[in-house]
Design a protein around this motif. Structure first.
Motif, PDB file in Angstrom:
ATOM      1  N   ASN A 150      -5.526   6.362  15.559  1.00 39.25           N
ATOM      2  CA  ASN A 150      -5.388   4.936  15.286  1.00 39.25           C
ATOM      3  C   ASN A 150      -3.933   4.477  15.282  1.00 39.25           C
ATOM      4  N   TYR A 161      -3.365  11.416  14.959  1.00 41.83           N
ATOM      5  CA  TYR A 161      -3.818  10.195  14.288  1.00 41.83           C
ATOM      6  C   TYR A 161      -4.122   9.143  15.357  1.00 41.83           C
ATOM      7  N   ALA A 201      -5.160   5.868   8.790  1.00 40.33           N
ATOM      8  CA  ALA A 201      -6.534   5.771   9.278  1.00 40.33           C
ATOM      9  C   ALA A 201      -6.839   4.389   9.860  1.00 40.33           C
ATOM     10  N   GLN A 202      -5.919   3.453   9.659  1.00 43.08           N
ATOM     11  CA  GLN A 202      -6.115   2.096  10.174  1.00 43.08           C
ATOM     12  C   GLN A 202      -5.382   1.922  11.502  1.00 43.08           C
ATOM     13  N   GLU A 207       0.837  -1.195   0.000  1.00 41.42           N
ATOM     14  CA  GLU A 207       0.000   0.000   0.000  1.00 41.42           C
ATOM     15  C   GLU A 207       0.869   1.240   0.000  1.00 41.42           C
ATOM     16  N   ASP A 224      -0.803   4.494  -0.187  1.00 39.12           N
ATOM     17  CA  ASP A 224      -1.658   5.593   0.256  1.00 39.12           C
ATOM     18  C   ASP A 224      -1.409   5.827   1.744  1.00 39.12           C
ATOM     19  N   THR A 225      -0.646   6.846   2.054  1.00 40.97           N
ATOM     20  CA  THR A 225      -0.257   7.083   3.447  1.00 40.97           C
ATOM     21  C   THR A 225      -1.432   7.524   4.298  1.00 40.97           C
ATOM     22  N   ASP A 226      -2.354   8.297   3.737  1.00 39.95           N
ATOM     23  CA  ASP A 226      -3.519   8.738   4.512  1.00 39.95           C
ATOM     24  C   ASP A 226      -4.386   7.547   4.910  1.00 39.95           C
ATOM     25  N   ALA A 227      -4.591   6.636   3.955  1.00 43.84           N
ATOM     26  CA  ALA A 227      -5.393   5.442   4.261  1.00 43.84           C
ATOM     27  C   ALA A 227      -4.701   4.587   5.306  1.00 43.84           C
ATOM     28  N   ALA A 228      -3.385   4.490   5.223  1.00 47.19           N
ATOM     29  CA  ALA A 228      -2.630   3.669   6.185  1.00 47.19           C
ATOM     30  C   ALA A 228      -2.717   4.243   7.588  1.00 47.19           C
ATOM     31  N   ALA A 258       2.257   3.554   6.493  1.00 46.81           N
ATOM     32  CA  ALA A 258       1.940   4.289   7.724  1.00 46.81           C
ATOM     33  C   ALA A 258       3.173   5.019   8.244  1.00 46.81           C
ATOM     34  N   TYR A 311       5.831   6.762  -1.883  1.00 46.48           N
ATOM     35  CA  TYR A 311       4.867   7.301  -0.928  1.00 46.48           C
ATOM     36  C   TYR A 311       4.710   8.816  -1.054  1.00 46.48           C
TER      37      TYR A 311
END
Length: 433
Positions: free
Chosen positions: A66, A64, A39-40, A31, A33-37, A320, A120
């Motif tokens: 999470n 952040y 968010a997890q 992956e 997508d740093t923003d998506a990472a 992330a 990234y």
């Protein structure tokens, strides 16, 4: 923020050169997508030598929720390098985020320890950083870290000690520095303009003199410790040494501190991170900050210390971890890093509030202005060896001995070069061929 020699980190990560890197990629999802990472739910391991990292991690977790951190404090930069090298050799055990001194970035990169951050999107921050720090984190066409602090060189000098010797203004050229050096020692035989220095100082002074003794192109390494800039500085410093004008005290030693506080050591030629570190060396107003002297009076400087943050090749959470580095690249995140170091970001170096900050240590002088100007005049083209840690470690066996005994610095540089050529060949590089 002191510049530290990477003692003991001489063992090169040779996996890349032997065709079998020990830097296992881990179970990273791929992956980008740093923003998506971010968010997890994710826990990132962050090695550090700094006492400030836990507070930074806590602040990032607030931004952040999470993201949690397992901050592992190690003793010093050397301990981080050694532990990371061991993880690379074992194929496991590396953290997600790791600090890297600029001088060891090539070593860790060529050993397969650090991830390329370009996928990234971190390469988009190039215009935000000084050219010298950005160059330091780009190796073999890969962006392998984000700059944290920087160390453009300045001259911090004891105005009273200079004036006692009849020197009323800071030297702007090395000829003027030589005149001041002789005058200070003549006025007080127990006083010296500076100490003779160590490996980090010597390489920075070679850089500031226009020397480029180390070049690397893949597995090919060229070492020329008699190039024009290197020899120019060695000749000059050797003259001061032969005249007995340099102190033999080791930087950061108790005796060195005592000499500073008792007006027996007149000058520090160091990275700008030292601007904020003079409160421990006597009453306020005894020192001022000036630009580095140069050969022709025109601005010319070098970096002396500094580090960046990297994501390891073994990280299973690269996106992330890269997202954390993005957060720390600007805004509130960058402010966290700048609390404890000299900035590497152009916007911060141009911030009037920061530039005009008066330092009590220097009688109210806005000394950051000198450091910011130095950052603009760092000479381009410098490269560290891909085994700079080893080079610094064995410096004392040749050049260090000459500095201590008043020996010929050029002969010592050639001895150092022979040692570095032999070591590089043993590690699988092709050196000076």
């Amino acid at each position: 923020m002191r510049l530290g020699a990477v003692l003991g980190s001489g063992a090169l990560l040779v996996g890349v050169l032997s065709g079998c890197s020990g830097a296992a990629p881990g179970a990273d999802s791929g992956e980008t997508d740093t923003d998506a990472a971010l968010a997890q739910d994710v826990t990132l391991t962050w090695w550090t030598w700094s006492d400030n990292t836990q507070a930074q991690a806590d602040a990032i977790s607030e931004a952040y929720p999470n993201v949690t951190f397992d901050v592992v404090k190690l003793e010093n930069p050397d301990a981080v390098v050694t532990k990371l090298q061991n993880a690379v050799k074992a194929g496991k055990g590396a953290p997600d985020i790791v600090p890297v001194e600029y001088q060891t970035v090539p070593q860790l990169t060529l050993g397969g320890a650090l991830a390329d951050l370009t996928p990234y999107g971190l390469d988009s921050y190039e215009s935000s950083f000084t050219a010298s720090t950005w160059n330091s984190v780009n190796v073999e066409g890969k962006l392998v870290a984000m700059p944290s602090d920087s160390g453009p060189m300045v001259m911090i000098y004891n105005t009273g000690l200079y004036e006692k010797a009849g020197i009323t203004e800071a030297p702007t050229t090395w000829d003027e520095f030589a005149t001041a050096s002789a005058a200070i020692h003549a006025a007080d035989p127990e006083a010296y303009i500076a100490n003779s220095g160590d490996a980090g100082f010597f390489t920075s002074m070679i850089w500031a003199s226009g020397g480029q003794p180390f070049t690397t192109d893949g597995e090919n390494v060229t070492i020329d410790l008699q190039d024009e800039g290197t020899k120019k500085f060695a000749d000059f410093w050797g003259e001061r040494l032969a005249a007995g004008e340099l102190s033999g005290l080791s930087t950061w030693s108790d005796e060195w501190t005592k000499a500073l506080t008792q007006d027996k050591l007149g000058t520090l030629l160091m990275g700008s991170w030292m601007i904020s570190g003079m409160d421990d060396y006597g009453p306020a107003g005894r020192f001022e900050v000036a630009p580095m002297p140069t050969w022709d009076g025109e601005p010319a400087s070098a970096e002396n210390g500094g580090s960046g943050l990297a994501v390891t090749a073994q990280s299973a959470n690269k996106a992330a971890a890269a997202g954390v580095l993005k957060y720390l690249a600007e805004g509130e995140g960058r402010a966290l890093l700048n609390e404890n170091g000299f900035p590497s970001t152009i916007a911060d170096l141009e911030n009037p509030e920061w530039l005009d900050h008066p330092y009590e240590s220097y009688g109210g002088q806005p000394a950051n202005q000198v450091g910011a100007a130095s950052a603009e005049s760092v000479l381009p083209g410098w490269q560290y060896l891909p085994y700079q840690g080893y080079a610094n470690n064995v410096f004392s066996d040749s050049v260090g001995k000459a500095l201590g005994s008043g020996g010929d610095l050029n002969e010592a540089l050639l001895e150092w070069q022979d040692t570095l050529v032999k070591f590089g060949d043993e590690q699988g590089f092709t050196v000076n061929q």
